[in-house]
Design a protein around this motif. Structure first.
Motif, short mmCIF file in Angstrom:
data_model
loop_
_atom_site.label_atom_id
_atom_site.label_comp_id
_atom_site.label_asym_id
_atom_site.label_seq_id
_atom_site.Cartn_x
_atom_site.Cartn_y
_atom_site.Cartn_z
N ILE A 198 -11.48 15.73 -1.92
CA ILE A 198 -12.92 15.66 -1.71
C ILE A 198 -13.63 15.99 -3.01
O ILE A 198 -13.01 16.44 -3.98
N GLY A 199 -14.91 15.75 -3.07
CA GLY A 199 -15.71 16.09 -4.24
C GLY A 199 -15.29 15.32 -5.49
O GLY A 199 -14.85 14.18 -5.43
N ALA A 200 -15.42 15.96 -6.65
CA ALA A 200 -15.11 15.31 -7.92
C ALA A 200 -13.65 14.88 -7.99
O ALA A 200 -13.32 13.84 -8.58
N THR A 201 -12.76 15.65 -7.36
CA THR A 201 -11.33 15.30 -7.35
C THR A 201 -11.12 13.90 -6.78
O THR A 201 -10.34 13.11 -7.32
N GLU A 234 0.85 -1.19 0.00
CA GLU A 234 0.00 0.00 0.00
C GLU A 234 0.88 1.24 0.00
O GLU A 234 1.94 1.28 0.63
N CYS A 235 0.43 2.26 -0.72
CA CYS A 235 1.16 3.53 -0.81
C CYS A 235 0.37 4.58 -0.04
O CYS A 235 -0.72 4.97 -0.44
N HIS A 236 0.93 5.02 1.08
CA HIS A 236 0.30 6.03 1.93
C HIS A 236 0.87 7.38 1.54
O HIS A 236 2.01 7.70 1.86
N PHE A 237 0.06 8.16 0.83
CA PHE A 237 0.53 9.37 0.18
C PHE A 237 0.21 10.61 1.00
O PHE A 237 -0.95 10.93 1.25
N TYR A 238 1.24 11.32 1.44
CA TYR A 238 1.10 12.62 2.10
C TYR A 238 1.31 13.67 1.01
O TYR A 238 2.45 13.97 0.64
N THR A 239 0.26 14.21 0.48
CA THR A 239 0.41 15.04 -0.71
C THR A 239 -0.73 16.03 -0.86
O THR A 239 -1.81 15.84 -0.30
N SER A 240 -0.50 17.06 -1.64
CA SER A 240 -1.56 18.01 -1.97
C SER A 240 -2.15 17.73 -3.34
O SER A 240 -3.21 18.23 -3.68
N GLU A 241 -1.45 16.93 -4.15
CA GLU A 241 -1.93 16.56 -5.48
C GLU A 241 -1.57 15.11 -5.78
O GLU A 241 -0.60 14.58 -5.25
N CYS A 242 -2.37 14.47 -6.62
CA CYS A 242 -2.07 13.10 -7.05
C CYS A 242 -2.66 12.91 -8.44
O CYS A 242 -3.88 12.76 -8.59
N ASP A 243 -1.82 12.91 -9.45
CA ASP A 243 -2.33 12.85 -10.81
C ASP A 243 -2.43 11.41 -11.32
O ASP A 243 -1.98 10.46 -10.68
N LYS A 244 -3.05 11.28 -12.47
CA LYS A 244 -3.28 9.98 -13.09
C LYS A 244 -1.97 9.26 -13.40
O LYS A 244 -1.86 8.04 -13.27
N ILE A 245 -0.95 10.01 -13.77
CA ILE A 245 0.33 9.40 -14.11
C ILE A 245 0.92 8.68 -12.90
O ILE A 245 1.43 7.55 -13.02
N PHE A 246 0.85 9.32 -11.73
CA PHE A 246 1.38 8.68 -10.53
C PHE A 246 0.60 7.41 -10.21
O PHE A 246 1.19 6.36 -9.89
#
Length: 239
Positions: free
Chosen positions: A100-103, A68-80
């Motif tokens: 949250i939401g659509a994101t 499992e990858c526990h991501f501390y981040t403000s963004e996470c794109d499809k490539i990642f």
């Protein structure tokens, strides 16, 4: 008796023995590899957390157990997401206060298309209500237990005062709305303090210092904690 899973985390890990140490932990009985990853923005004090695709790819070579990858981040794109899925990651865990939401909806959908599970973290001082809607569609409600007031600034992080109440409420939320969702606890967990958390009936316990910095070694640490979890599971009649 309930089998509470041990997830071996790399927050306090010797990176010079990356595959060797994680393989030992898995062989000793740990159930999951927990790769902490940071974007250098969310955790300015913990810049050493680098559990991205390269690290996950290395772990996949030494174990067939879940990663499992526990991501501390403000963004996470499809490539990642694509990259960690390609190298064998089984679950992506994102901070509930950031997604949250659509994101969040798009990322849940993309993970599921790739055959990867999705979890949300309740981090330091994030309220449980952030998961009121998403709880129905996630695979892990992941609670980071430590706070910022009681720490030595190194390895010894302690729980904030709200933790036990939070875990109790999270268990109730899961049982009522999505029983298939796992409840995980993560942060500052040791042999001598884990019992109150286990009484709250989690499904997964994330351990790092307790395993990888045990003076008696990794194998001993995993086996000892496994015995403690089994004893507590029986004591509290967990199912």
């Amino acid at each position: 008796m309930k089998h509470i899973k041990i997830s071996a985390g790399i927050a306090h890990f010797d990176y010079s023995k990356l595959g060797e140490n994680m393989k030992e932990a898995m062989d000793a009985g740990a159930d999951i590899v927990h790769a902490d990853a940071a974007d250098m923005v969310e955790l300015p004090i913990n810049l050493q957390l680098m559990g991205g695709p390269q690290i996950i790819e290395g772990f996949r070579k030494v174990t067939d157990k879940p990663i499992e990858c526990h991501f501390y981040t403000s963004e996470c794109d499809k490539i990642f997401i694509d990259r960690i899925a390609e190298v064998g990651c089984n679950m992506l865990i994102l901070p509930a206060e950031r997604f949250i939401g659509a994101t969040l909806a798009y990322r849940i959908e993309w993970c599921k298309r790739l055959g990867m599970k999705i979890g949300l973290t309740i981090g330091c001082y994030t309220p449980l209500c952030f998961l009121d809607e998403a709880i129905y569609d996630i695979d892990r409600l992941h609670i980071v237990t430590h706070g910022t007031s009681n720490t030595d600034g190194k390895d010894n992080w302690y729980w904030r005062d709200s933790v036990l109440d939070l875990v109790h409420r999270a268990r109730k939320m899961i049982d009522e709305k999505n029983p298939k969702c796992e409840l995980a606890v993560d942060g500052g967990i040791r042999n001598d303090n884990v019992e109150p958390l286990i009484e709250c009936n989690p499904d997964v316990v994330i351990l790092s210092t307790a395993i990888f910095r045990n003076e008696k070694g990794i194998t001993y640490a995993v086996k000892e904690f496994r015995e403690i979890l089994d004893q507590l599971s029986e004591k509290y009649h967990l199912q």
